[in-house]
Design a protein around this motif. Structure first.
Motif, short mmCIF file in Angstrom:
data_model
loop_
_atom_site.label_atom_id
_atom_site.label_comp_id
_atom_site.label_asym_id
_atom_site.label_seq_id
_atom_site.Cartn_x
_atom_site.Cartn_y
_atom_site.Cartn_z
N ALA A 155 0.60 -1.07 0.08
CA ALA A 155 -0.11 -0.04 0.45
C ALA A 155 0.83 1.26 -0.10
O ALA A 155 0.90 2.59 -0.64
CB ALA A 155 -1.41 0.18 1.02
N ARG B 6 0.80 3.89 -2.95
CA ARG B 6 0.89 6.14 -3.05
C ARG B 6 2.32 6.59 -2.71
O ARG B 6 1.93 7.33 -3.43
CB ARG B 6 0.89 5.50 -1.38
CG ARG B 6 -0.57 5.54 -0.16
CD ARG B 6 -0.52 5.46 0.70
NE ARG B 6 -1.66 5.26 1.54
CZ ARG B 6 -2.51 6.80 2.01
NH1 ARG B 6 -2.73 7.54 0.51
NH2 ARG B 6 -4.04 6.69 2.18
N ALA C 101 -6.00 -0.46 3.99
CA ALA C 101 -4.84 0.33 3.57
C ALA C 101 -5.21 0.15 2.15
O ALA C 101 -4.40 0.80 1.43
CB ALA C 101 -3.72 -0.92 3.83
N ILE C 102 -5.73 -0.97 1.83
CA ILE C 102 -6.01 -0.89 -0.06
C ILE C 102 -7.45 -0.52 -0.84
O ILE C 102 -6.84 0.19 -1.72
CB ILE C 102 -4.89 -2.40 -0.48
CG1 ILE C 102 -3.80 -1.93 -0.10
CG2 ILE C 102 -4.88 -3.03 -1.99
CD1 ILE C 102 -2.92 -4.14 -0.28
N GLU D 298 -8.59 2.98 0.14
CA GLU D 298 -7.70 3.82 -1.08
C GLU D 298 -7.93 3.34 -2.09
O GLU D 298 -7.28 4.96 -2.94
CB GLU D 298 -6.95 4.02 0.17
CG GLU D 298 -7.06 4.11 1.28
CD GLU D 298 -7.27 5.82 2.21
OE1 GLU D 298 -7.16 6.52 0.69
OE2 GLU D 298 -7.85 5.46 3.10
N LEU E 54 -5.87 1.58 -4.05
CA LEU E 54 -4.68 1.51 -4.87
C LEU E 54 -4.57 0.29 -5.30
O LEU E 54 -4.93 -0.19 -5.68
CB LEU E 54 -3.94 1.47 -3.20
CG LEU E 54 -4.15 2.45 -1.94
CD1 LEU E 54 -3.20 2.47 -0.97
CD2 LEU E 54 -3.32 3.99 -2.96
N VAL F 276 -2.64 -1.47 -5.94
CA VAL F 276 -2.24 -3.11 -4.93
C VAL F 276 -2.25 -3.87 -6.27
O VAL F 276 -3.82 -5.01 -6.42
CB VAL F 276 -1.84 -3.28 -3.68
CG1 VAL F 276 -1.52 -4.10 -3.66
CG2 VAL F 276 -1.18 -2.18 -3.70
N PRO G 56 -7.06 -1.69 -7.11
CA PRO G 56 -6.21 -3.22 -6.37
C PRO G 56 -7.04 -3.91 -7.32
O PRO G 56 -8.00 -4.53 -7.40
CB PRO G 56 -7.48 -3.42 -4.69
CG PRO G 56 -8.23 -2.43 -5.34
CD PRO G 56 -8.18 -1.12 -6.41
#
Length: 343
Positions: A96, A100, A125-126, A129, A131, A133, A189
């Motif tokens: 994560a 960022r 965390a992922i 947000e 993200l 990943v 993700p």
């Protein structure tokens, strides 16, 4: 019948009458049959090839790079490989943080450890947000004989409920090679189930091209529609060949993206009258592709005869994979017997 502690372990069973007794090595054997064409470590090689022109790609492992084929990436790009140790929560938080900072992390481990052990870390965390990943996990469903501690029979159910999470279940080596650049280009993700080692290749015979979020009819048939994902698409194609002898014409619709689901294609094919719909999945019948398809059918007023070929809602035995696949109904032979009983 469920095995109790006084019965012979499954890895000593003989799945085929007259054959040699299986050994414990069959607990971790490739899913490839003896005559199937295979490609070694398609994920690792595809990631190395893609990373040549994508310096933002990094690889992370939770002490399992050899068993997720990420060791190939680590050898090619040691400065872009990060060994996080046996700590999946740390693995996901580190991924994560890298996302960022503009990197595209590929976080690899076993499916059980990502889905069970690190769920809250992935969620907060992922996924929350959104993200970038990519979580790529080996040993999905019943692809290991090492019992419930390693069999991720409920991983899709766990991740289907997570907002922003895309879920991919590739069929073979060809699809893995194509899926790697596709999930890299997707912003957000992704959870991808991974077949590793010597992975069979079958989809090249169908001029197949992976598209994220799209299902593909591999072969049409008038009598039965099998909707499948992952290794069960290989089995469904074998099933279709076997059922010709009984004059049963089986269609196979491959659904590699579980979320978002290609409802339009599924509804179109399921609406054809007279064909029962059977969903075949390497996952518990609870919360996976089968229930996703059933929900789509009900919400849209499409009501074919519906059945599931899936793993039972229980903790499974340890043992040799051929024996376990027969026992739990996901081998080609077991699928054929089940289909004949339904018809």
């Amino acid at each position: 019948m469920k095995r109790n502690k006084y019965q012979r372990p499954a890895f000593l069973d003989n799945p085929e009458q007259g054959g040699a007794r299986l050994t414990t090595s069959a607990m971790i054997a490739s899913i490839a049959g003896p005559d199937q064409r295979t490609i070694a470590a398609p994920f690792g090689h595809a990631l190395v090839e893609l990373a040549k022109d994508r310096p933002e790609i990094v690889g992370l492992s939770a002490d399992l790079s050899k068993y997720t084929d990420l060791h190939i990436f680590a050898k090619a790009y040691p400065e872009r490989f990060f060994q996080m140790g046996m700590a999946e929560q740390l693995l996901m938080l580190a991924a994560a943080g890298m996302a960022r900072e503009g990197f595209t992390p590929f976080a690899t481990t076993y499916a059980v450890f990502a889905s069970r052990r690190a769920y809250d870390f992935i969620c907060m965390a992922i996924a929350e947000e959104n993200l970038n990943v990519k979580i790529v996990c080996a040993l999905p469903g019943l692809t290991t004989g090492y019992g419930p501690s390693h069999q991720a029979t409920e991983d899709i159910a766990i991740f289907r409920g997570m907002p922003n999470m895309t879920i991919v279940d590739p069929c073979d080596a060809c699809e893995i090679e194509q899926a790697v650049p596709a999930i890299t280009d997707h912003k957000g993700p992704v959870y991808m189930r991974l077949l590793r080692g010597n992975v069979p290749t079958v989809l090249d015979e169908y001029n197949y091209k992976f598209e994220l979020g799209k299902a593909r009819m591999l072969r049409d048939g008038a009598d039965v529609l099998v909707i499948s994902s992952g290794l069960m698409t290989m089995r469904a194609l074998e099933l279709a060949d076997q059922m010709r002898a009984d004059k049963v014409d089986v269609a196979v619709l491959h659904v590699p993206t579980i979320k978002p689901l290609d409802e339009a294609t599924i509804l179109k094919e399921a609406a054809r009258t007279g064909r029962p719909v059977i969903v075949a999945e390497n996952h518990t019948r609870i919360g996976g592709l089968g229930e996703a398809v059933a929900g789509a059918l009900l919400r849209n007023g499409v009501f074919p005869r519906f059945r599931q070929i899936a793993l039972p809602d229980e903790f499974l035995d340890a043992g040799a994979l051929p024996t376990l696949h027969d026992r739990y109904g996901i081998s080609t032979m077991a699928m054929a017997q089940t289909l004949k009983s339904w018809l």
